[in-house]
Design an enzyme around this catalytic site. Structure first.
Site, PDB file in Angstrom:
ATOM      1  N   HIS A   1     -27.837  48.069 -10.527  1.00  0.00           N
ATOM      2  CA  HIS A   1     -28.348  48.509  -9.231  1.00  0.00           C
ATOM      3  C   HIS A   1     -29.347  47.483  -8.687  1.00  0.00           C
ATOM      4  O   HIS A   1     -30.140  46.903  -9.441  1.00  0.00           O
ATOM      5  CB  HIS A   1     -29.073  49.849  -9.350  1.00  0.00           C
ATOM      6  CG  HIS A   1     -28.178  51.015  -9.640  1.00  0.00           C
ATOM      7  ND1 HIS A   1     -26.799  50.948  -9.616  1.00  0.00           N
ATOM      8  CD2 HIS A   1     -28.491  52.316  -9.953  1.00  0.00           C
ATOM      9  CE1 HIS A   1     -26.304  52.142  -9.902  1.00  0.00           C
ATOM     10  NE2 HIS A   1     -27.308  52.985 -10.107  1.00  0.00           N
TER      11      HIS A   1
ATOM     12  N   CYS B   1     -31.789  56.529 -12.827  1.00  0.00           N
ATOM     13  CA  CYS B   1     -31.676  55.085 -13.076  1.00  0.00           C
ATOM     14  C   CYS B   1     -32.434  54.260 -12.036  1.00  0.00           C
ATOM     15  O   CYS B   1     -33.141  53.300 -12.383  1.00  0.00           O
ATOM     16  CB  CYS B   1     -30.206  54.680 -13.119  1.00  0.00           C
ATOM     17  SG  CYS B   1     -29.208  55.299 -11.751  1.00  0.00           S
TER      18      CYS B   1
END
EC number: 1.2.1.11
Length: 346
Positions: free
Chosen positions: A253, A131
């Protein structure tokens, strides 16, 4: 239009749920949907497409029996190791785990960067990158094509949902305990009342510079993934040094990027390059408090970039801050884009 039988391995997990939402909200030509999971979850019901589906057990035979055309794997590397090859005999496998990413016979794909690799898959398996790598490469690639990158230093601030549902539950439970204790005694030492859940230390009111396991060189596997996966996706070999930190954020994130170019650059050109980059949203007006945040990025499919500025001492270095929803941009959406590109161009 041809329609496809689609399976999700790990359908009840955090990424599996996002894959279902993505399938529901896209124009994906589905004929049949089959949710798969472990023996523990088999038999349970899961909601998708406005109806209840029974979760089937993941076995070597289920893919052929259910005539699966496309199988998304999001149940951990050990599950992909055991079952993905069986699935790939009859179905295209899009694997969200780390197991196949550095296999030379498995393309590692971010469609905005190297979609052509989707058709270079001799094992009928395509790997979805980490990711953090996905969002970083979507910033680095257009910049490298225009300016040529010399090196990158990145620090990540990664949400607890990157560790799945257990990470989410750990943060929620620890926050509840901490707030109850602070209500009774605002001076209490939380070290004495909080216990570690999904992470090495309690995550509530904390930051943990430890994602995945440590290697002998002092880096974690997560940090090395960002190096090796970026090299494979972009076809480059410039140095990348990462420090990955888990923070008490539910979703999305964040990454602080320091990018050294081979030559001096014009900041206005940087803005133009990124504004025209696919899936990138420039969010950068500090005078009006406009910059990327995890809350803003959550539940979207864009990589937000802001705080763009030249280094004060090195005219060849750019600093920036990027944020993306790691369950969507960093997993489900990228996997769906891979499958859609395959369908449209096969």
């Amino acid at each position: 239009m041809k329609t496809y039988n689609v399976a999700i391995v790990g359908a009840s997990g955090a990424v599996g749920q996002e894959l279902i939402k993505g399938l529901e909200n896209s124009f994906f030509p589905i004929k049949k949907f089959v949710p798969l999971a472990s023996t523990r979850s088999a038999g349970k019901k899961i909601k998708a497409f406005n109806k209840d589906y029974e979760i089937l057990e993941t076995t070597h035979e289920v893919f052929e029996r259910e005539k699966i055309d496309i199988a998304f794997f999001s149940a951990g590397g050990s599950v992909s190791e055991e079952f993905a090859t069986s699935a790939s005999k009859t179905a295209l496998v899009v694997d969200n785990t780390s197991f196949f990413r550095l296999n030379k016979d498995v393309p590692l794909v971010v469609p905005e960067i190297n979609a052509k690799e989707i058709f270079n898959a001799p094992l009928n398996i395509i790997a979805n990158p980490n990711c953090s790598t996905i969002q970083m490469t979507q910033i680095l690639n257009p910049l490298h094509l225009h300016f040529k990158i010399k090196s990158v230093i990145v620090s990540t601030y990664q949400a607890v949902s990157g560790a799945g549902n257990k990470g989410i539950e750990s943060l929620k439970n620890e926050l509840k305990t901490a707030l109850e204790c602070l209500e009774k005694d605002p001076t209490i030492d939380l070290n004495q009342v909080l216990q570690a859940g999904a992470f090495a230390y309690p995550i509530a009111f904390n930051a943990i510079a430890h994602i995945d396991t440590f290697k002998e060189n002092g880096y974690t596997k997560e940090e090395l993934k960002m190096l090796h996966e970026t090299h494979k996706i972009m076809g480059v070999d410039f140095p990348i040094s990462a420090t990955c930190v888990r923070v008490p954020v539910l979703r999305s994130h964040s990454e602080s990027l320091s990018i050294a170019f081979e030559k001096e650059f014009d900041l206005k050109e940087v803005y133009e390059v990124l504004k025209n980059a696919p899936s990138v949203a420039v969010c950068d007006d500090p005078s009006h408090n406009l910059y990327p945040t995890p809350l803003k990025a959550s539940h979207t499919d864009s990589v937000f970039i802001g705080r763009l500025r030249k280094d004060l001492f090195d005219k060849k270095t750019l600093h920036g801050f990027c944020v993306a929803d790691q369950l969507r941009v960093g997993a489900a959406t990228n996997a769906l884009k891979i499958a859609l590109h395959y369908i449209k161009n096969a």
